[in-house]
Design a protein around this motif. Sequence first.
Motif, PDB file in Angstrom:
ATOM      1  N   PRO A 108      28.155  36.746  27.860  1.00 32.86           N
ATOM      2  CA  PRO A 108      29.155  35.828  28.395  1.00 32.86           C
ATOM      3  C   PRO A 108      30.253  36.576  29.146  1.00 32.86           C
ATOM      4  CG  PRO A 108      29.352  36.014  26.015  1.00 32.86           C
ATOM      5  CD  PRO A 108      28.124  36.775  26.415  1.00 32.86           C
ATOM      6  N   PRO A 109      30.969  35.881  30.034  1.00 33.63           N
ATOM      7  CA  PRO A 109      32.008  36.551  30.830  1.00 33.63           C
ATOM      8  C   PRO A 109      33.058  37.252  29.982  1.00 33.63           C
ATOM      9  CG  PRO A 109      31.674  34.313  31.624  1.00 33.63           C
ATOM     10  CD  PRO A 109      30.845  34.473  30.385  1.00 33.63           C
ATOM     11  N   GLU A 110      33.311  36.728  28.801  1.00 32.06           N
ATOM     12  CA  GLU A 110      34.314  37.356  27.946  1.00 32.06           C
ATOM     13  C   GLU A 110      33.877  38.751  27.492  1.00 32.06           C
ATOM     14  OE1 GLU A 110      32.800  34.275  26.922  1.00 32.06           O
ATOM     15  OE2 GLU A 110      34.200  33.262  28.248  1.00 32.06           O
ATOM     16  N   GLU A 111      32.562  38.990  27.422  1.00 39.74           N
ATOM     17  CA  GLU A 111      32.042  40.290  26.985  1.00 39.74           C
ATOM     18  C   GLU A 111      31.791  41.242  28.151  1.00 39.74           C
ATOM     19  OE1 GLU A 111      28.611  39.961  24.476  1.00 39.74           O
ATOM     20  OE2 GLU A 111      29.529  38.392  23.274  1.00 39.74           O
ATOM     21  N   ASP A 112      31.360  40.714  29.292  1.00 40.85           N
ATOM     22  CA  ASP A 112      31.044  41.560  30.446  1.00 40.85           C
ATOM     23  C   ASP A 112      31.317  40.761  31.715  1.00 40.85           C
ATOM     24  OD1 ASP A 112      30.120  43.288  32.360  1.00 40.85           O
ATOM     25  OD2 ASP A 112      28.128  43.549  31.491  1.00 40.85           O
ATOM     26  N   ALA A 113      32.575  40.710  32.114  1.00 42.28           N
ATOM     27  CA  ALA A 113      32.980  39.885  33.255  1.00 42.28           C
ATOM     28  C   ALA A 113      32.468  40.414  34.588  1.00 42.28           C
ATOM     29  CB  ALA A 113      34.501  39.772  33.304  1.00 42.28           C
ATOM     30  N   SER A 114      32.128  41.690  34.676  1.00 44.75           N
ATOM     31  CA  SER A 114      31.794  42.267  35.983  1.00 44.75           C
ATOM     32  C   SER A 114      30.568  41.635  36.617  1.00 44.75           C
ATOM     33  CB  SER A 114      31.619  43.778  35.875  1.00 44.75           C
ATOM     34  OG  SER A 114      30.507  44.086  35.057  1.00 44.75           O
ATOM     35  N   ILE A 115      29.540  41.290  35.840  1.00 46.02           N
ATOM     36  CA  ILE A 115      28.363  40.694  36.462  1.00 46.02           C
ATOM     37  C   ILE A 115      28.577  39.225  36.816  1.00 46.02           C
ATOM     38  CG2 ILE A 115      26.664  42.295  35.521  1.00 46.02           C
ATOM     39  CD1 ILE A 115      25.961  40.205  33.423  1.00 46.02           C
ATOM     40  N   TRP A 116      29.605  38.607  36.258  1.00 50.06           N
ATOM     41  CA  TRP A 116      29.922  37.207  36.566  1.00 50.06           C
ATOM     42  C   TRP A 116      30.893  37.102  37.737  1.00 50.06           C
ATOM     43  CZ3 TRP A 116      27.147  33.477  34.350  1.00 50.06           C
ATOM     44  CH2 TRP A 116      26.453  33.791  33.172  1.00 50.06           C
ATOM     45  N   ASN A 117      31.280  38.204  38.302  1.00 49.75           N
ATOM     46  CA  ASN A 117      32.292  38.223  39.354  1.00 49.75           C
ATOM     47  C   ASN A 117      31.871  37.442  40.608  1.00 49.75           C
ATOM     48  OD1 ASN A 117      34.829  39.037  40.289  1.00 49.75           O
ATOM     49  ND2 ASN A 117      33.904  40.665  41.471  1.00 49.75           N
ATOM     50  N   TYR A 118      30.578  37.286  40.844  1.00 46.86           N
ATOM     51  CA  TYR A 118      30.125  36.539  42.021  1.00 46.86           C
ATOM     52  C   TYR A 118      30.715  35.140  42.048  1.00 46.86           C
ATOM     53  CZ  TYR A 118      26.494  39.992  43.045  1.00 46.86           C
ATOM     54  OH  TYR A 118      25.826  41.127  43.364  1.00 46.86           O
ATOM     55  N   GLU A 119      30.820  34.506  40.886  1.00 44.94           N
ATOM     56  CA  GLU A 119      31.319  33.139  40.836  1.00 44.94           C
ATOM     57  C   GLU A 119      32.739  33.038  41.373  1.00 44.94           C
ATOM     58  OE1 GLU A 119      30.626  32.443  36.668  1.00 44.94           O
ATOM     59  OE2 GLU A 119      28.783  31.356  37.118  1.00 44.94           O
ATOM     60  N   LYS A 120      33.507  34.110  41.294  1.00 45.72           N
ATOM     61  CA  LYS A 120      34.872  34.102  41.838  1.00 45.72           C
ATOM     62  C   LYS A 120      34.874  34.005  43.358  1.00 45.72           C
ATOM     63  CE  LYS A 120      37.123  37.597  40.671  1.00 45.72           C
ATOM     64  NZ  LYS A 120      37.819  38.791  40.277  1.00 45.72           N
ATOM     65  N   GLN A 121      33.769  34.374  43.994  1.00 39.18           N
ATOM     66  CA  GLN A 121      33.726  34.377  45.449  1.00 39.18           C
ATOM     67  C   GLN A 121      33.761  32.963  46.027  1.00 39.18           C
ATOM     68  OE1 GLN A 121      33.809  37.459  46.863  1.00 39.18           O
ATOM     69  NE2 GLN A 121      33.779  38.231  44.785  1.00 39.18           N
ATOM     70  N   GLY A 122      33.178  32.021  45.305  1.00 41.72           N
ATOM     71  CA  GLY A 122      33.193  30.632  45.744  1.00 41.72           C
ATOM     72  C   GLY A 122      32.263  30.351  46.914  1.00 41.72           C
ATOM     73  N   ASN A 123      32.425  29.178  47.470  1.00 41.01           N
ATOM     74  CA  ASN A 123      31.611  28.717  48.598  1.00 41.01           C
ATOM     75  C   ASN A 123      32.440  28.756  49.870  1.00 41.01           C
ATOM     76  OD1 ASN A 123      29.028  27.959  47.516  1.00 41.01           O
ATOM     77  ND2 ASN A 123      30.124  26.393  46.374  1.00 41.01           N
ATOM     78  N   VAL A 124      32.427  29.874  50.533  1.00 42.85           N
ATOM     79  CA  VAL A 124      33.178  29.996  51.783  1.00 42.85           C
ATOM     80  C   VAL A 124      32.452  29.240  52.886  1.00 42.85           C
ATOM     81  CG1 VAL A 124      34.230  32.184  51.146  1.00 42.85           C
ATOM     82  CG2 VAL A 124      32.079  32.191  52.409  1.00 42.85           C
ATOM     83  N   GLY A 125      33.210  28.612  53.770  1.00 42.49           N
ATOM     84  CA  GLY A 125      32.613  27.904  54.901  1.00 42.49           C
ATOM     85  C   GLY A 125      32.146  28.873  55.970  1.00 42.49           C
ATOM     86  N   ILE A 126      30.924  28.698  56.444  1.00 40.93           N
ATOM     87  CA  ILE A 126      30.365  29.638  57.430  1.00 40.93           C
ATOM     88  C   ILE A 126      30.069  28.974  58.773  1.00 40.93           C
ATOM     89  CG2 ILE A 126      29.413  31.167  55.683  1.00 40.93           C
ATOM     90  CD1 ILE A 126      26.658  29.862  56.245  1.00 40.93           C
TER      91      ILE A 126
END
Length: 135
Positions: A108-126
């Motif tokens: 879970p993110p609480e134990e290893d946040a680094s691999i969950w970091n992608y979710e912080k990127q969000g859905n940028v408009g392209i």
Amino acid sequence: FSFTTLRPPAVVGPGCDNRHERLQRAASRMRLLPPRDGPQTAAAAHGKSFRVAYSGDVAAAVAAVVLKGPKDLSGEAFNIASEESVTMDEYVKEMADILGTEKPSLPPPEEDASIWNYEKQGNVGIQKATEKLEF
């Protein structure tokens, strides 16, 4: 001073940080690599979809800006990312499917946040990059 800004989210591919490689290792049932140091705030974005950018696509966007020239793109900013957005579960499941394994359980993110970091990127408009850079 003339400039154009390219804004990719998390970039995956040769020479990039090891988050993607860590997920591939998990999908292939290998031991996870240790996380690299950095901000660990992924828990707040857990469960949200995101987009990534492949390093070759970022290079192609840079080439497109250079070829179009500063006259046409001066002061512009472009988001560079994949067309599809996915959740972390979908992302890891797709890797596991390609590798012919079952989707692994991730810490879970609480134990290893680094691999969950992608979710912080969000859905940028392209759309702007797609139209103006023909990307």
